[in-house]
Design a protein around this motif. Structure first.
Motif, short mmCIF file in Angstrom:
data_model
loop_
_atom_site.label_atom_id
_atom_site.label_comp_id
_atom_site.label_asym_id
_atom_site.label_seq_id
_atom_site.Cartn_x
_atom_site.Cartn_y
_atom_site.Cartn_z
N PHE A 1 0.83 -1.20 0.00
CA PHE A 1 0.00 0.00 0.00
C PHE A 1 0.86 1.25 0.00
O PHE A 1 0.70 2.13 -0.84
CB PHE A 1 -0.94 0.03 1.21
N TRP A 2 1.79 1.35 0.93
CA TRP A 2 2.56 2.57 1.15
C TRP A 2 3.47 2.95 0.00
O TRP A 2 3.83 4.10 -0.17
CB TRP A 2 3.38 2.46 2.43
N ALA B 1 -5.54 1.71 -4.74
CA ALA B 1 -5.78 3.15 -4.67
C ALA B 1 -6.85 3.42 -3.62
O ALA B 1 -7.89 2.77 -3.60
CB ALA B 1 -6.22 3.67 -6.03
N PRO B 2 -6.59 4.36 -2.74
CA PRO B 2 -7.58 4.70 -1.71
C PRO B 2 -8.87 5.21 -2.35
O PRO B 2 -8.84 5.89 -3.37
CB PRO B 2 -6.91 5.81 -0.91
N LYS B 3 -9.98 4.87 -1.72
CA LYS B 3 -11.28 5.29 -2.22
C LYS B 3 -11.81 6.50 -1.44
O LYS B 3 -12.73 7.16 -1.89
CB LYS B 3 -12.26 4.13 -2.14
N THR B 4 -11.26 6.75 -0.26
CA THR B 4 -11.67 7.90 0.54
C THR B 4 -10.48 8.82 0.75
O THR B 4 -9.33 8.39 0.71
CB THR B 4 -12.23 7.46 1.91
N TRP C 1 -4.41 11.10 0.05
CA TRP C 1 -3.65 9.88 -0.16
C TRP C 1 -2.89 9.83 -1.47
O TRP C 1 -1.75 9.34 -1.51
CB TRP C 1 -4.57 8.65 -0.04
N ARG C 2 -3.47 10.30 -2.55
CA ARG C 2 -2.79 10.23 -3.84
C ARG C 2 -1.44 10.96 -3.79
O ARG C 2 -0.41 10.38 -4.14
CB ARG C 2 -3.68 10.74 -4.97
N PRO C 3 -1.39 12.22 -3.34
CA PRO C 3 -0.09 12.91 -3.25
C PRO C 3 0.85 12.26 -2.23
O PRO C 3 2.07 12.20 -2.43
CB PRO C 3 -0.44 14.33 -2.83
N LYS C 4 0.29 11.76 -1.12
CA LYS C 4 1.11 11.12 -0.09
C LYS C 4 1.82 9.90 -0.67
O LYS C 4 3.04 9.72 -0.49
CB LYS C 4 0.22 10.71 1.10
N LEU C 5 1.10 9.06 -1.37
CA LEU C 5 1.70 7.85 -1.95
C LEU C 5 2.69 8.21 -3.05
O LEU C 5 3.73 7.56 -3.18
CB LEU C 5 0.60 6.91 -2.45
#
Length: 83
Positions: free
Chosen positions: A15-16, A25-28, A33-37
């Motif tokens: 995930f990370w 891909a996170p749904k919430t 989350w997108r920029p963090k990953l």
């Protein structure tokens, strides 16, 4: 890490670090989350490049990889670096 042999070992979480096989891909809270990953992936590349430019061997494995195979790869790299 084997500092004497200049080997850095990373076990990246699916995930990370956005595993192409198991990364989900996170749904919430996608805006977070997108920029963090993406920052995690960018940091991984930066760290790998920096270590390699200083003469380190960098080994990266995914958390889902067979532990025995990972251990063998690390052992082989260790003995290769000892020569």
């Amino acid at each position: 890490m084997f500092s004497k042999r200049r080997i850095a070992i990373f076990i990246d979480g699916c995930f990370w670090h956005s595993c192409p096989e198991h990364g989900v891909a996170p749904k919430t809270n996608v805006a977070y989350w997108r920029p963090k990953l993406e920052r995690n992936r960018t940091r991984d590349r930066t760290v790998t490049t920096a270590l390699q430019s200083h003469g380190w061997m960098v080994l990266r494995f995914w958390e889902h990889e067979d532990p025995g195979a990972v251990a063998r790869a690390i052992g082989e790299a260790y003995w290769k670096a000892a020569q």
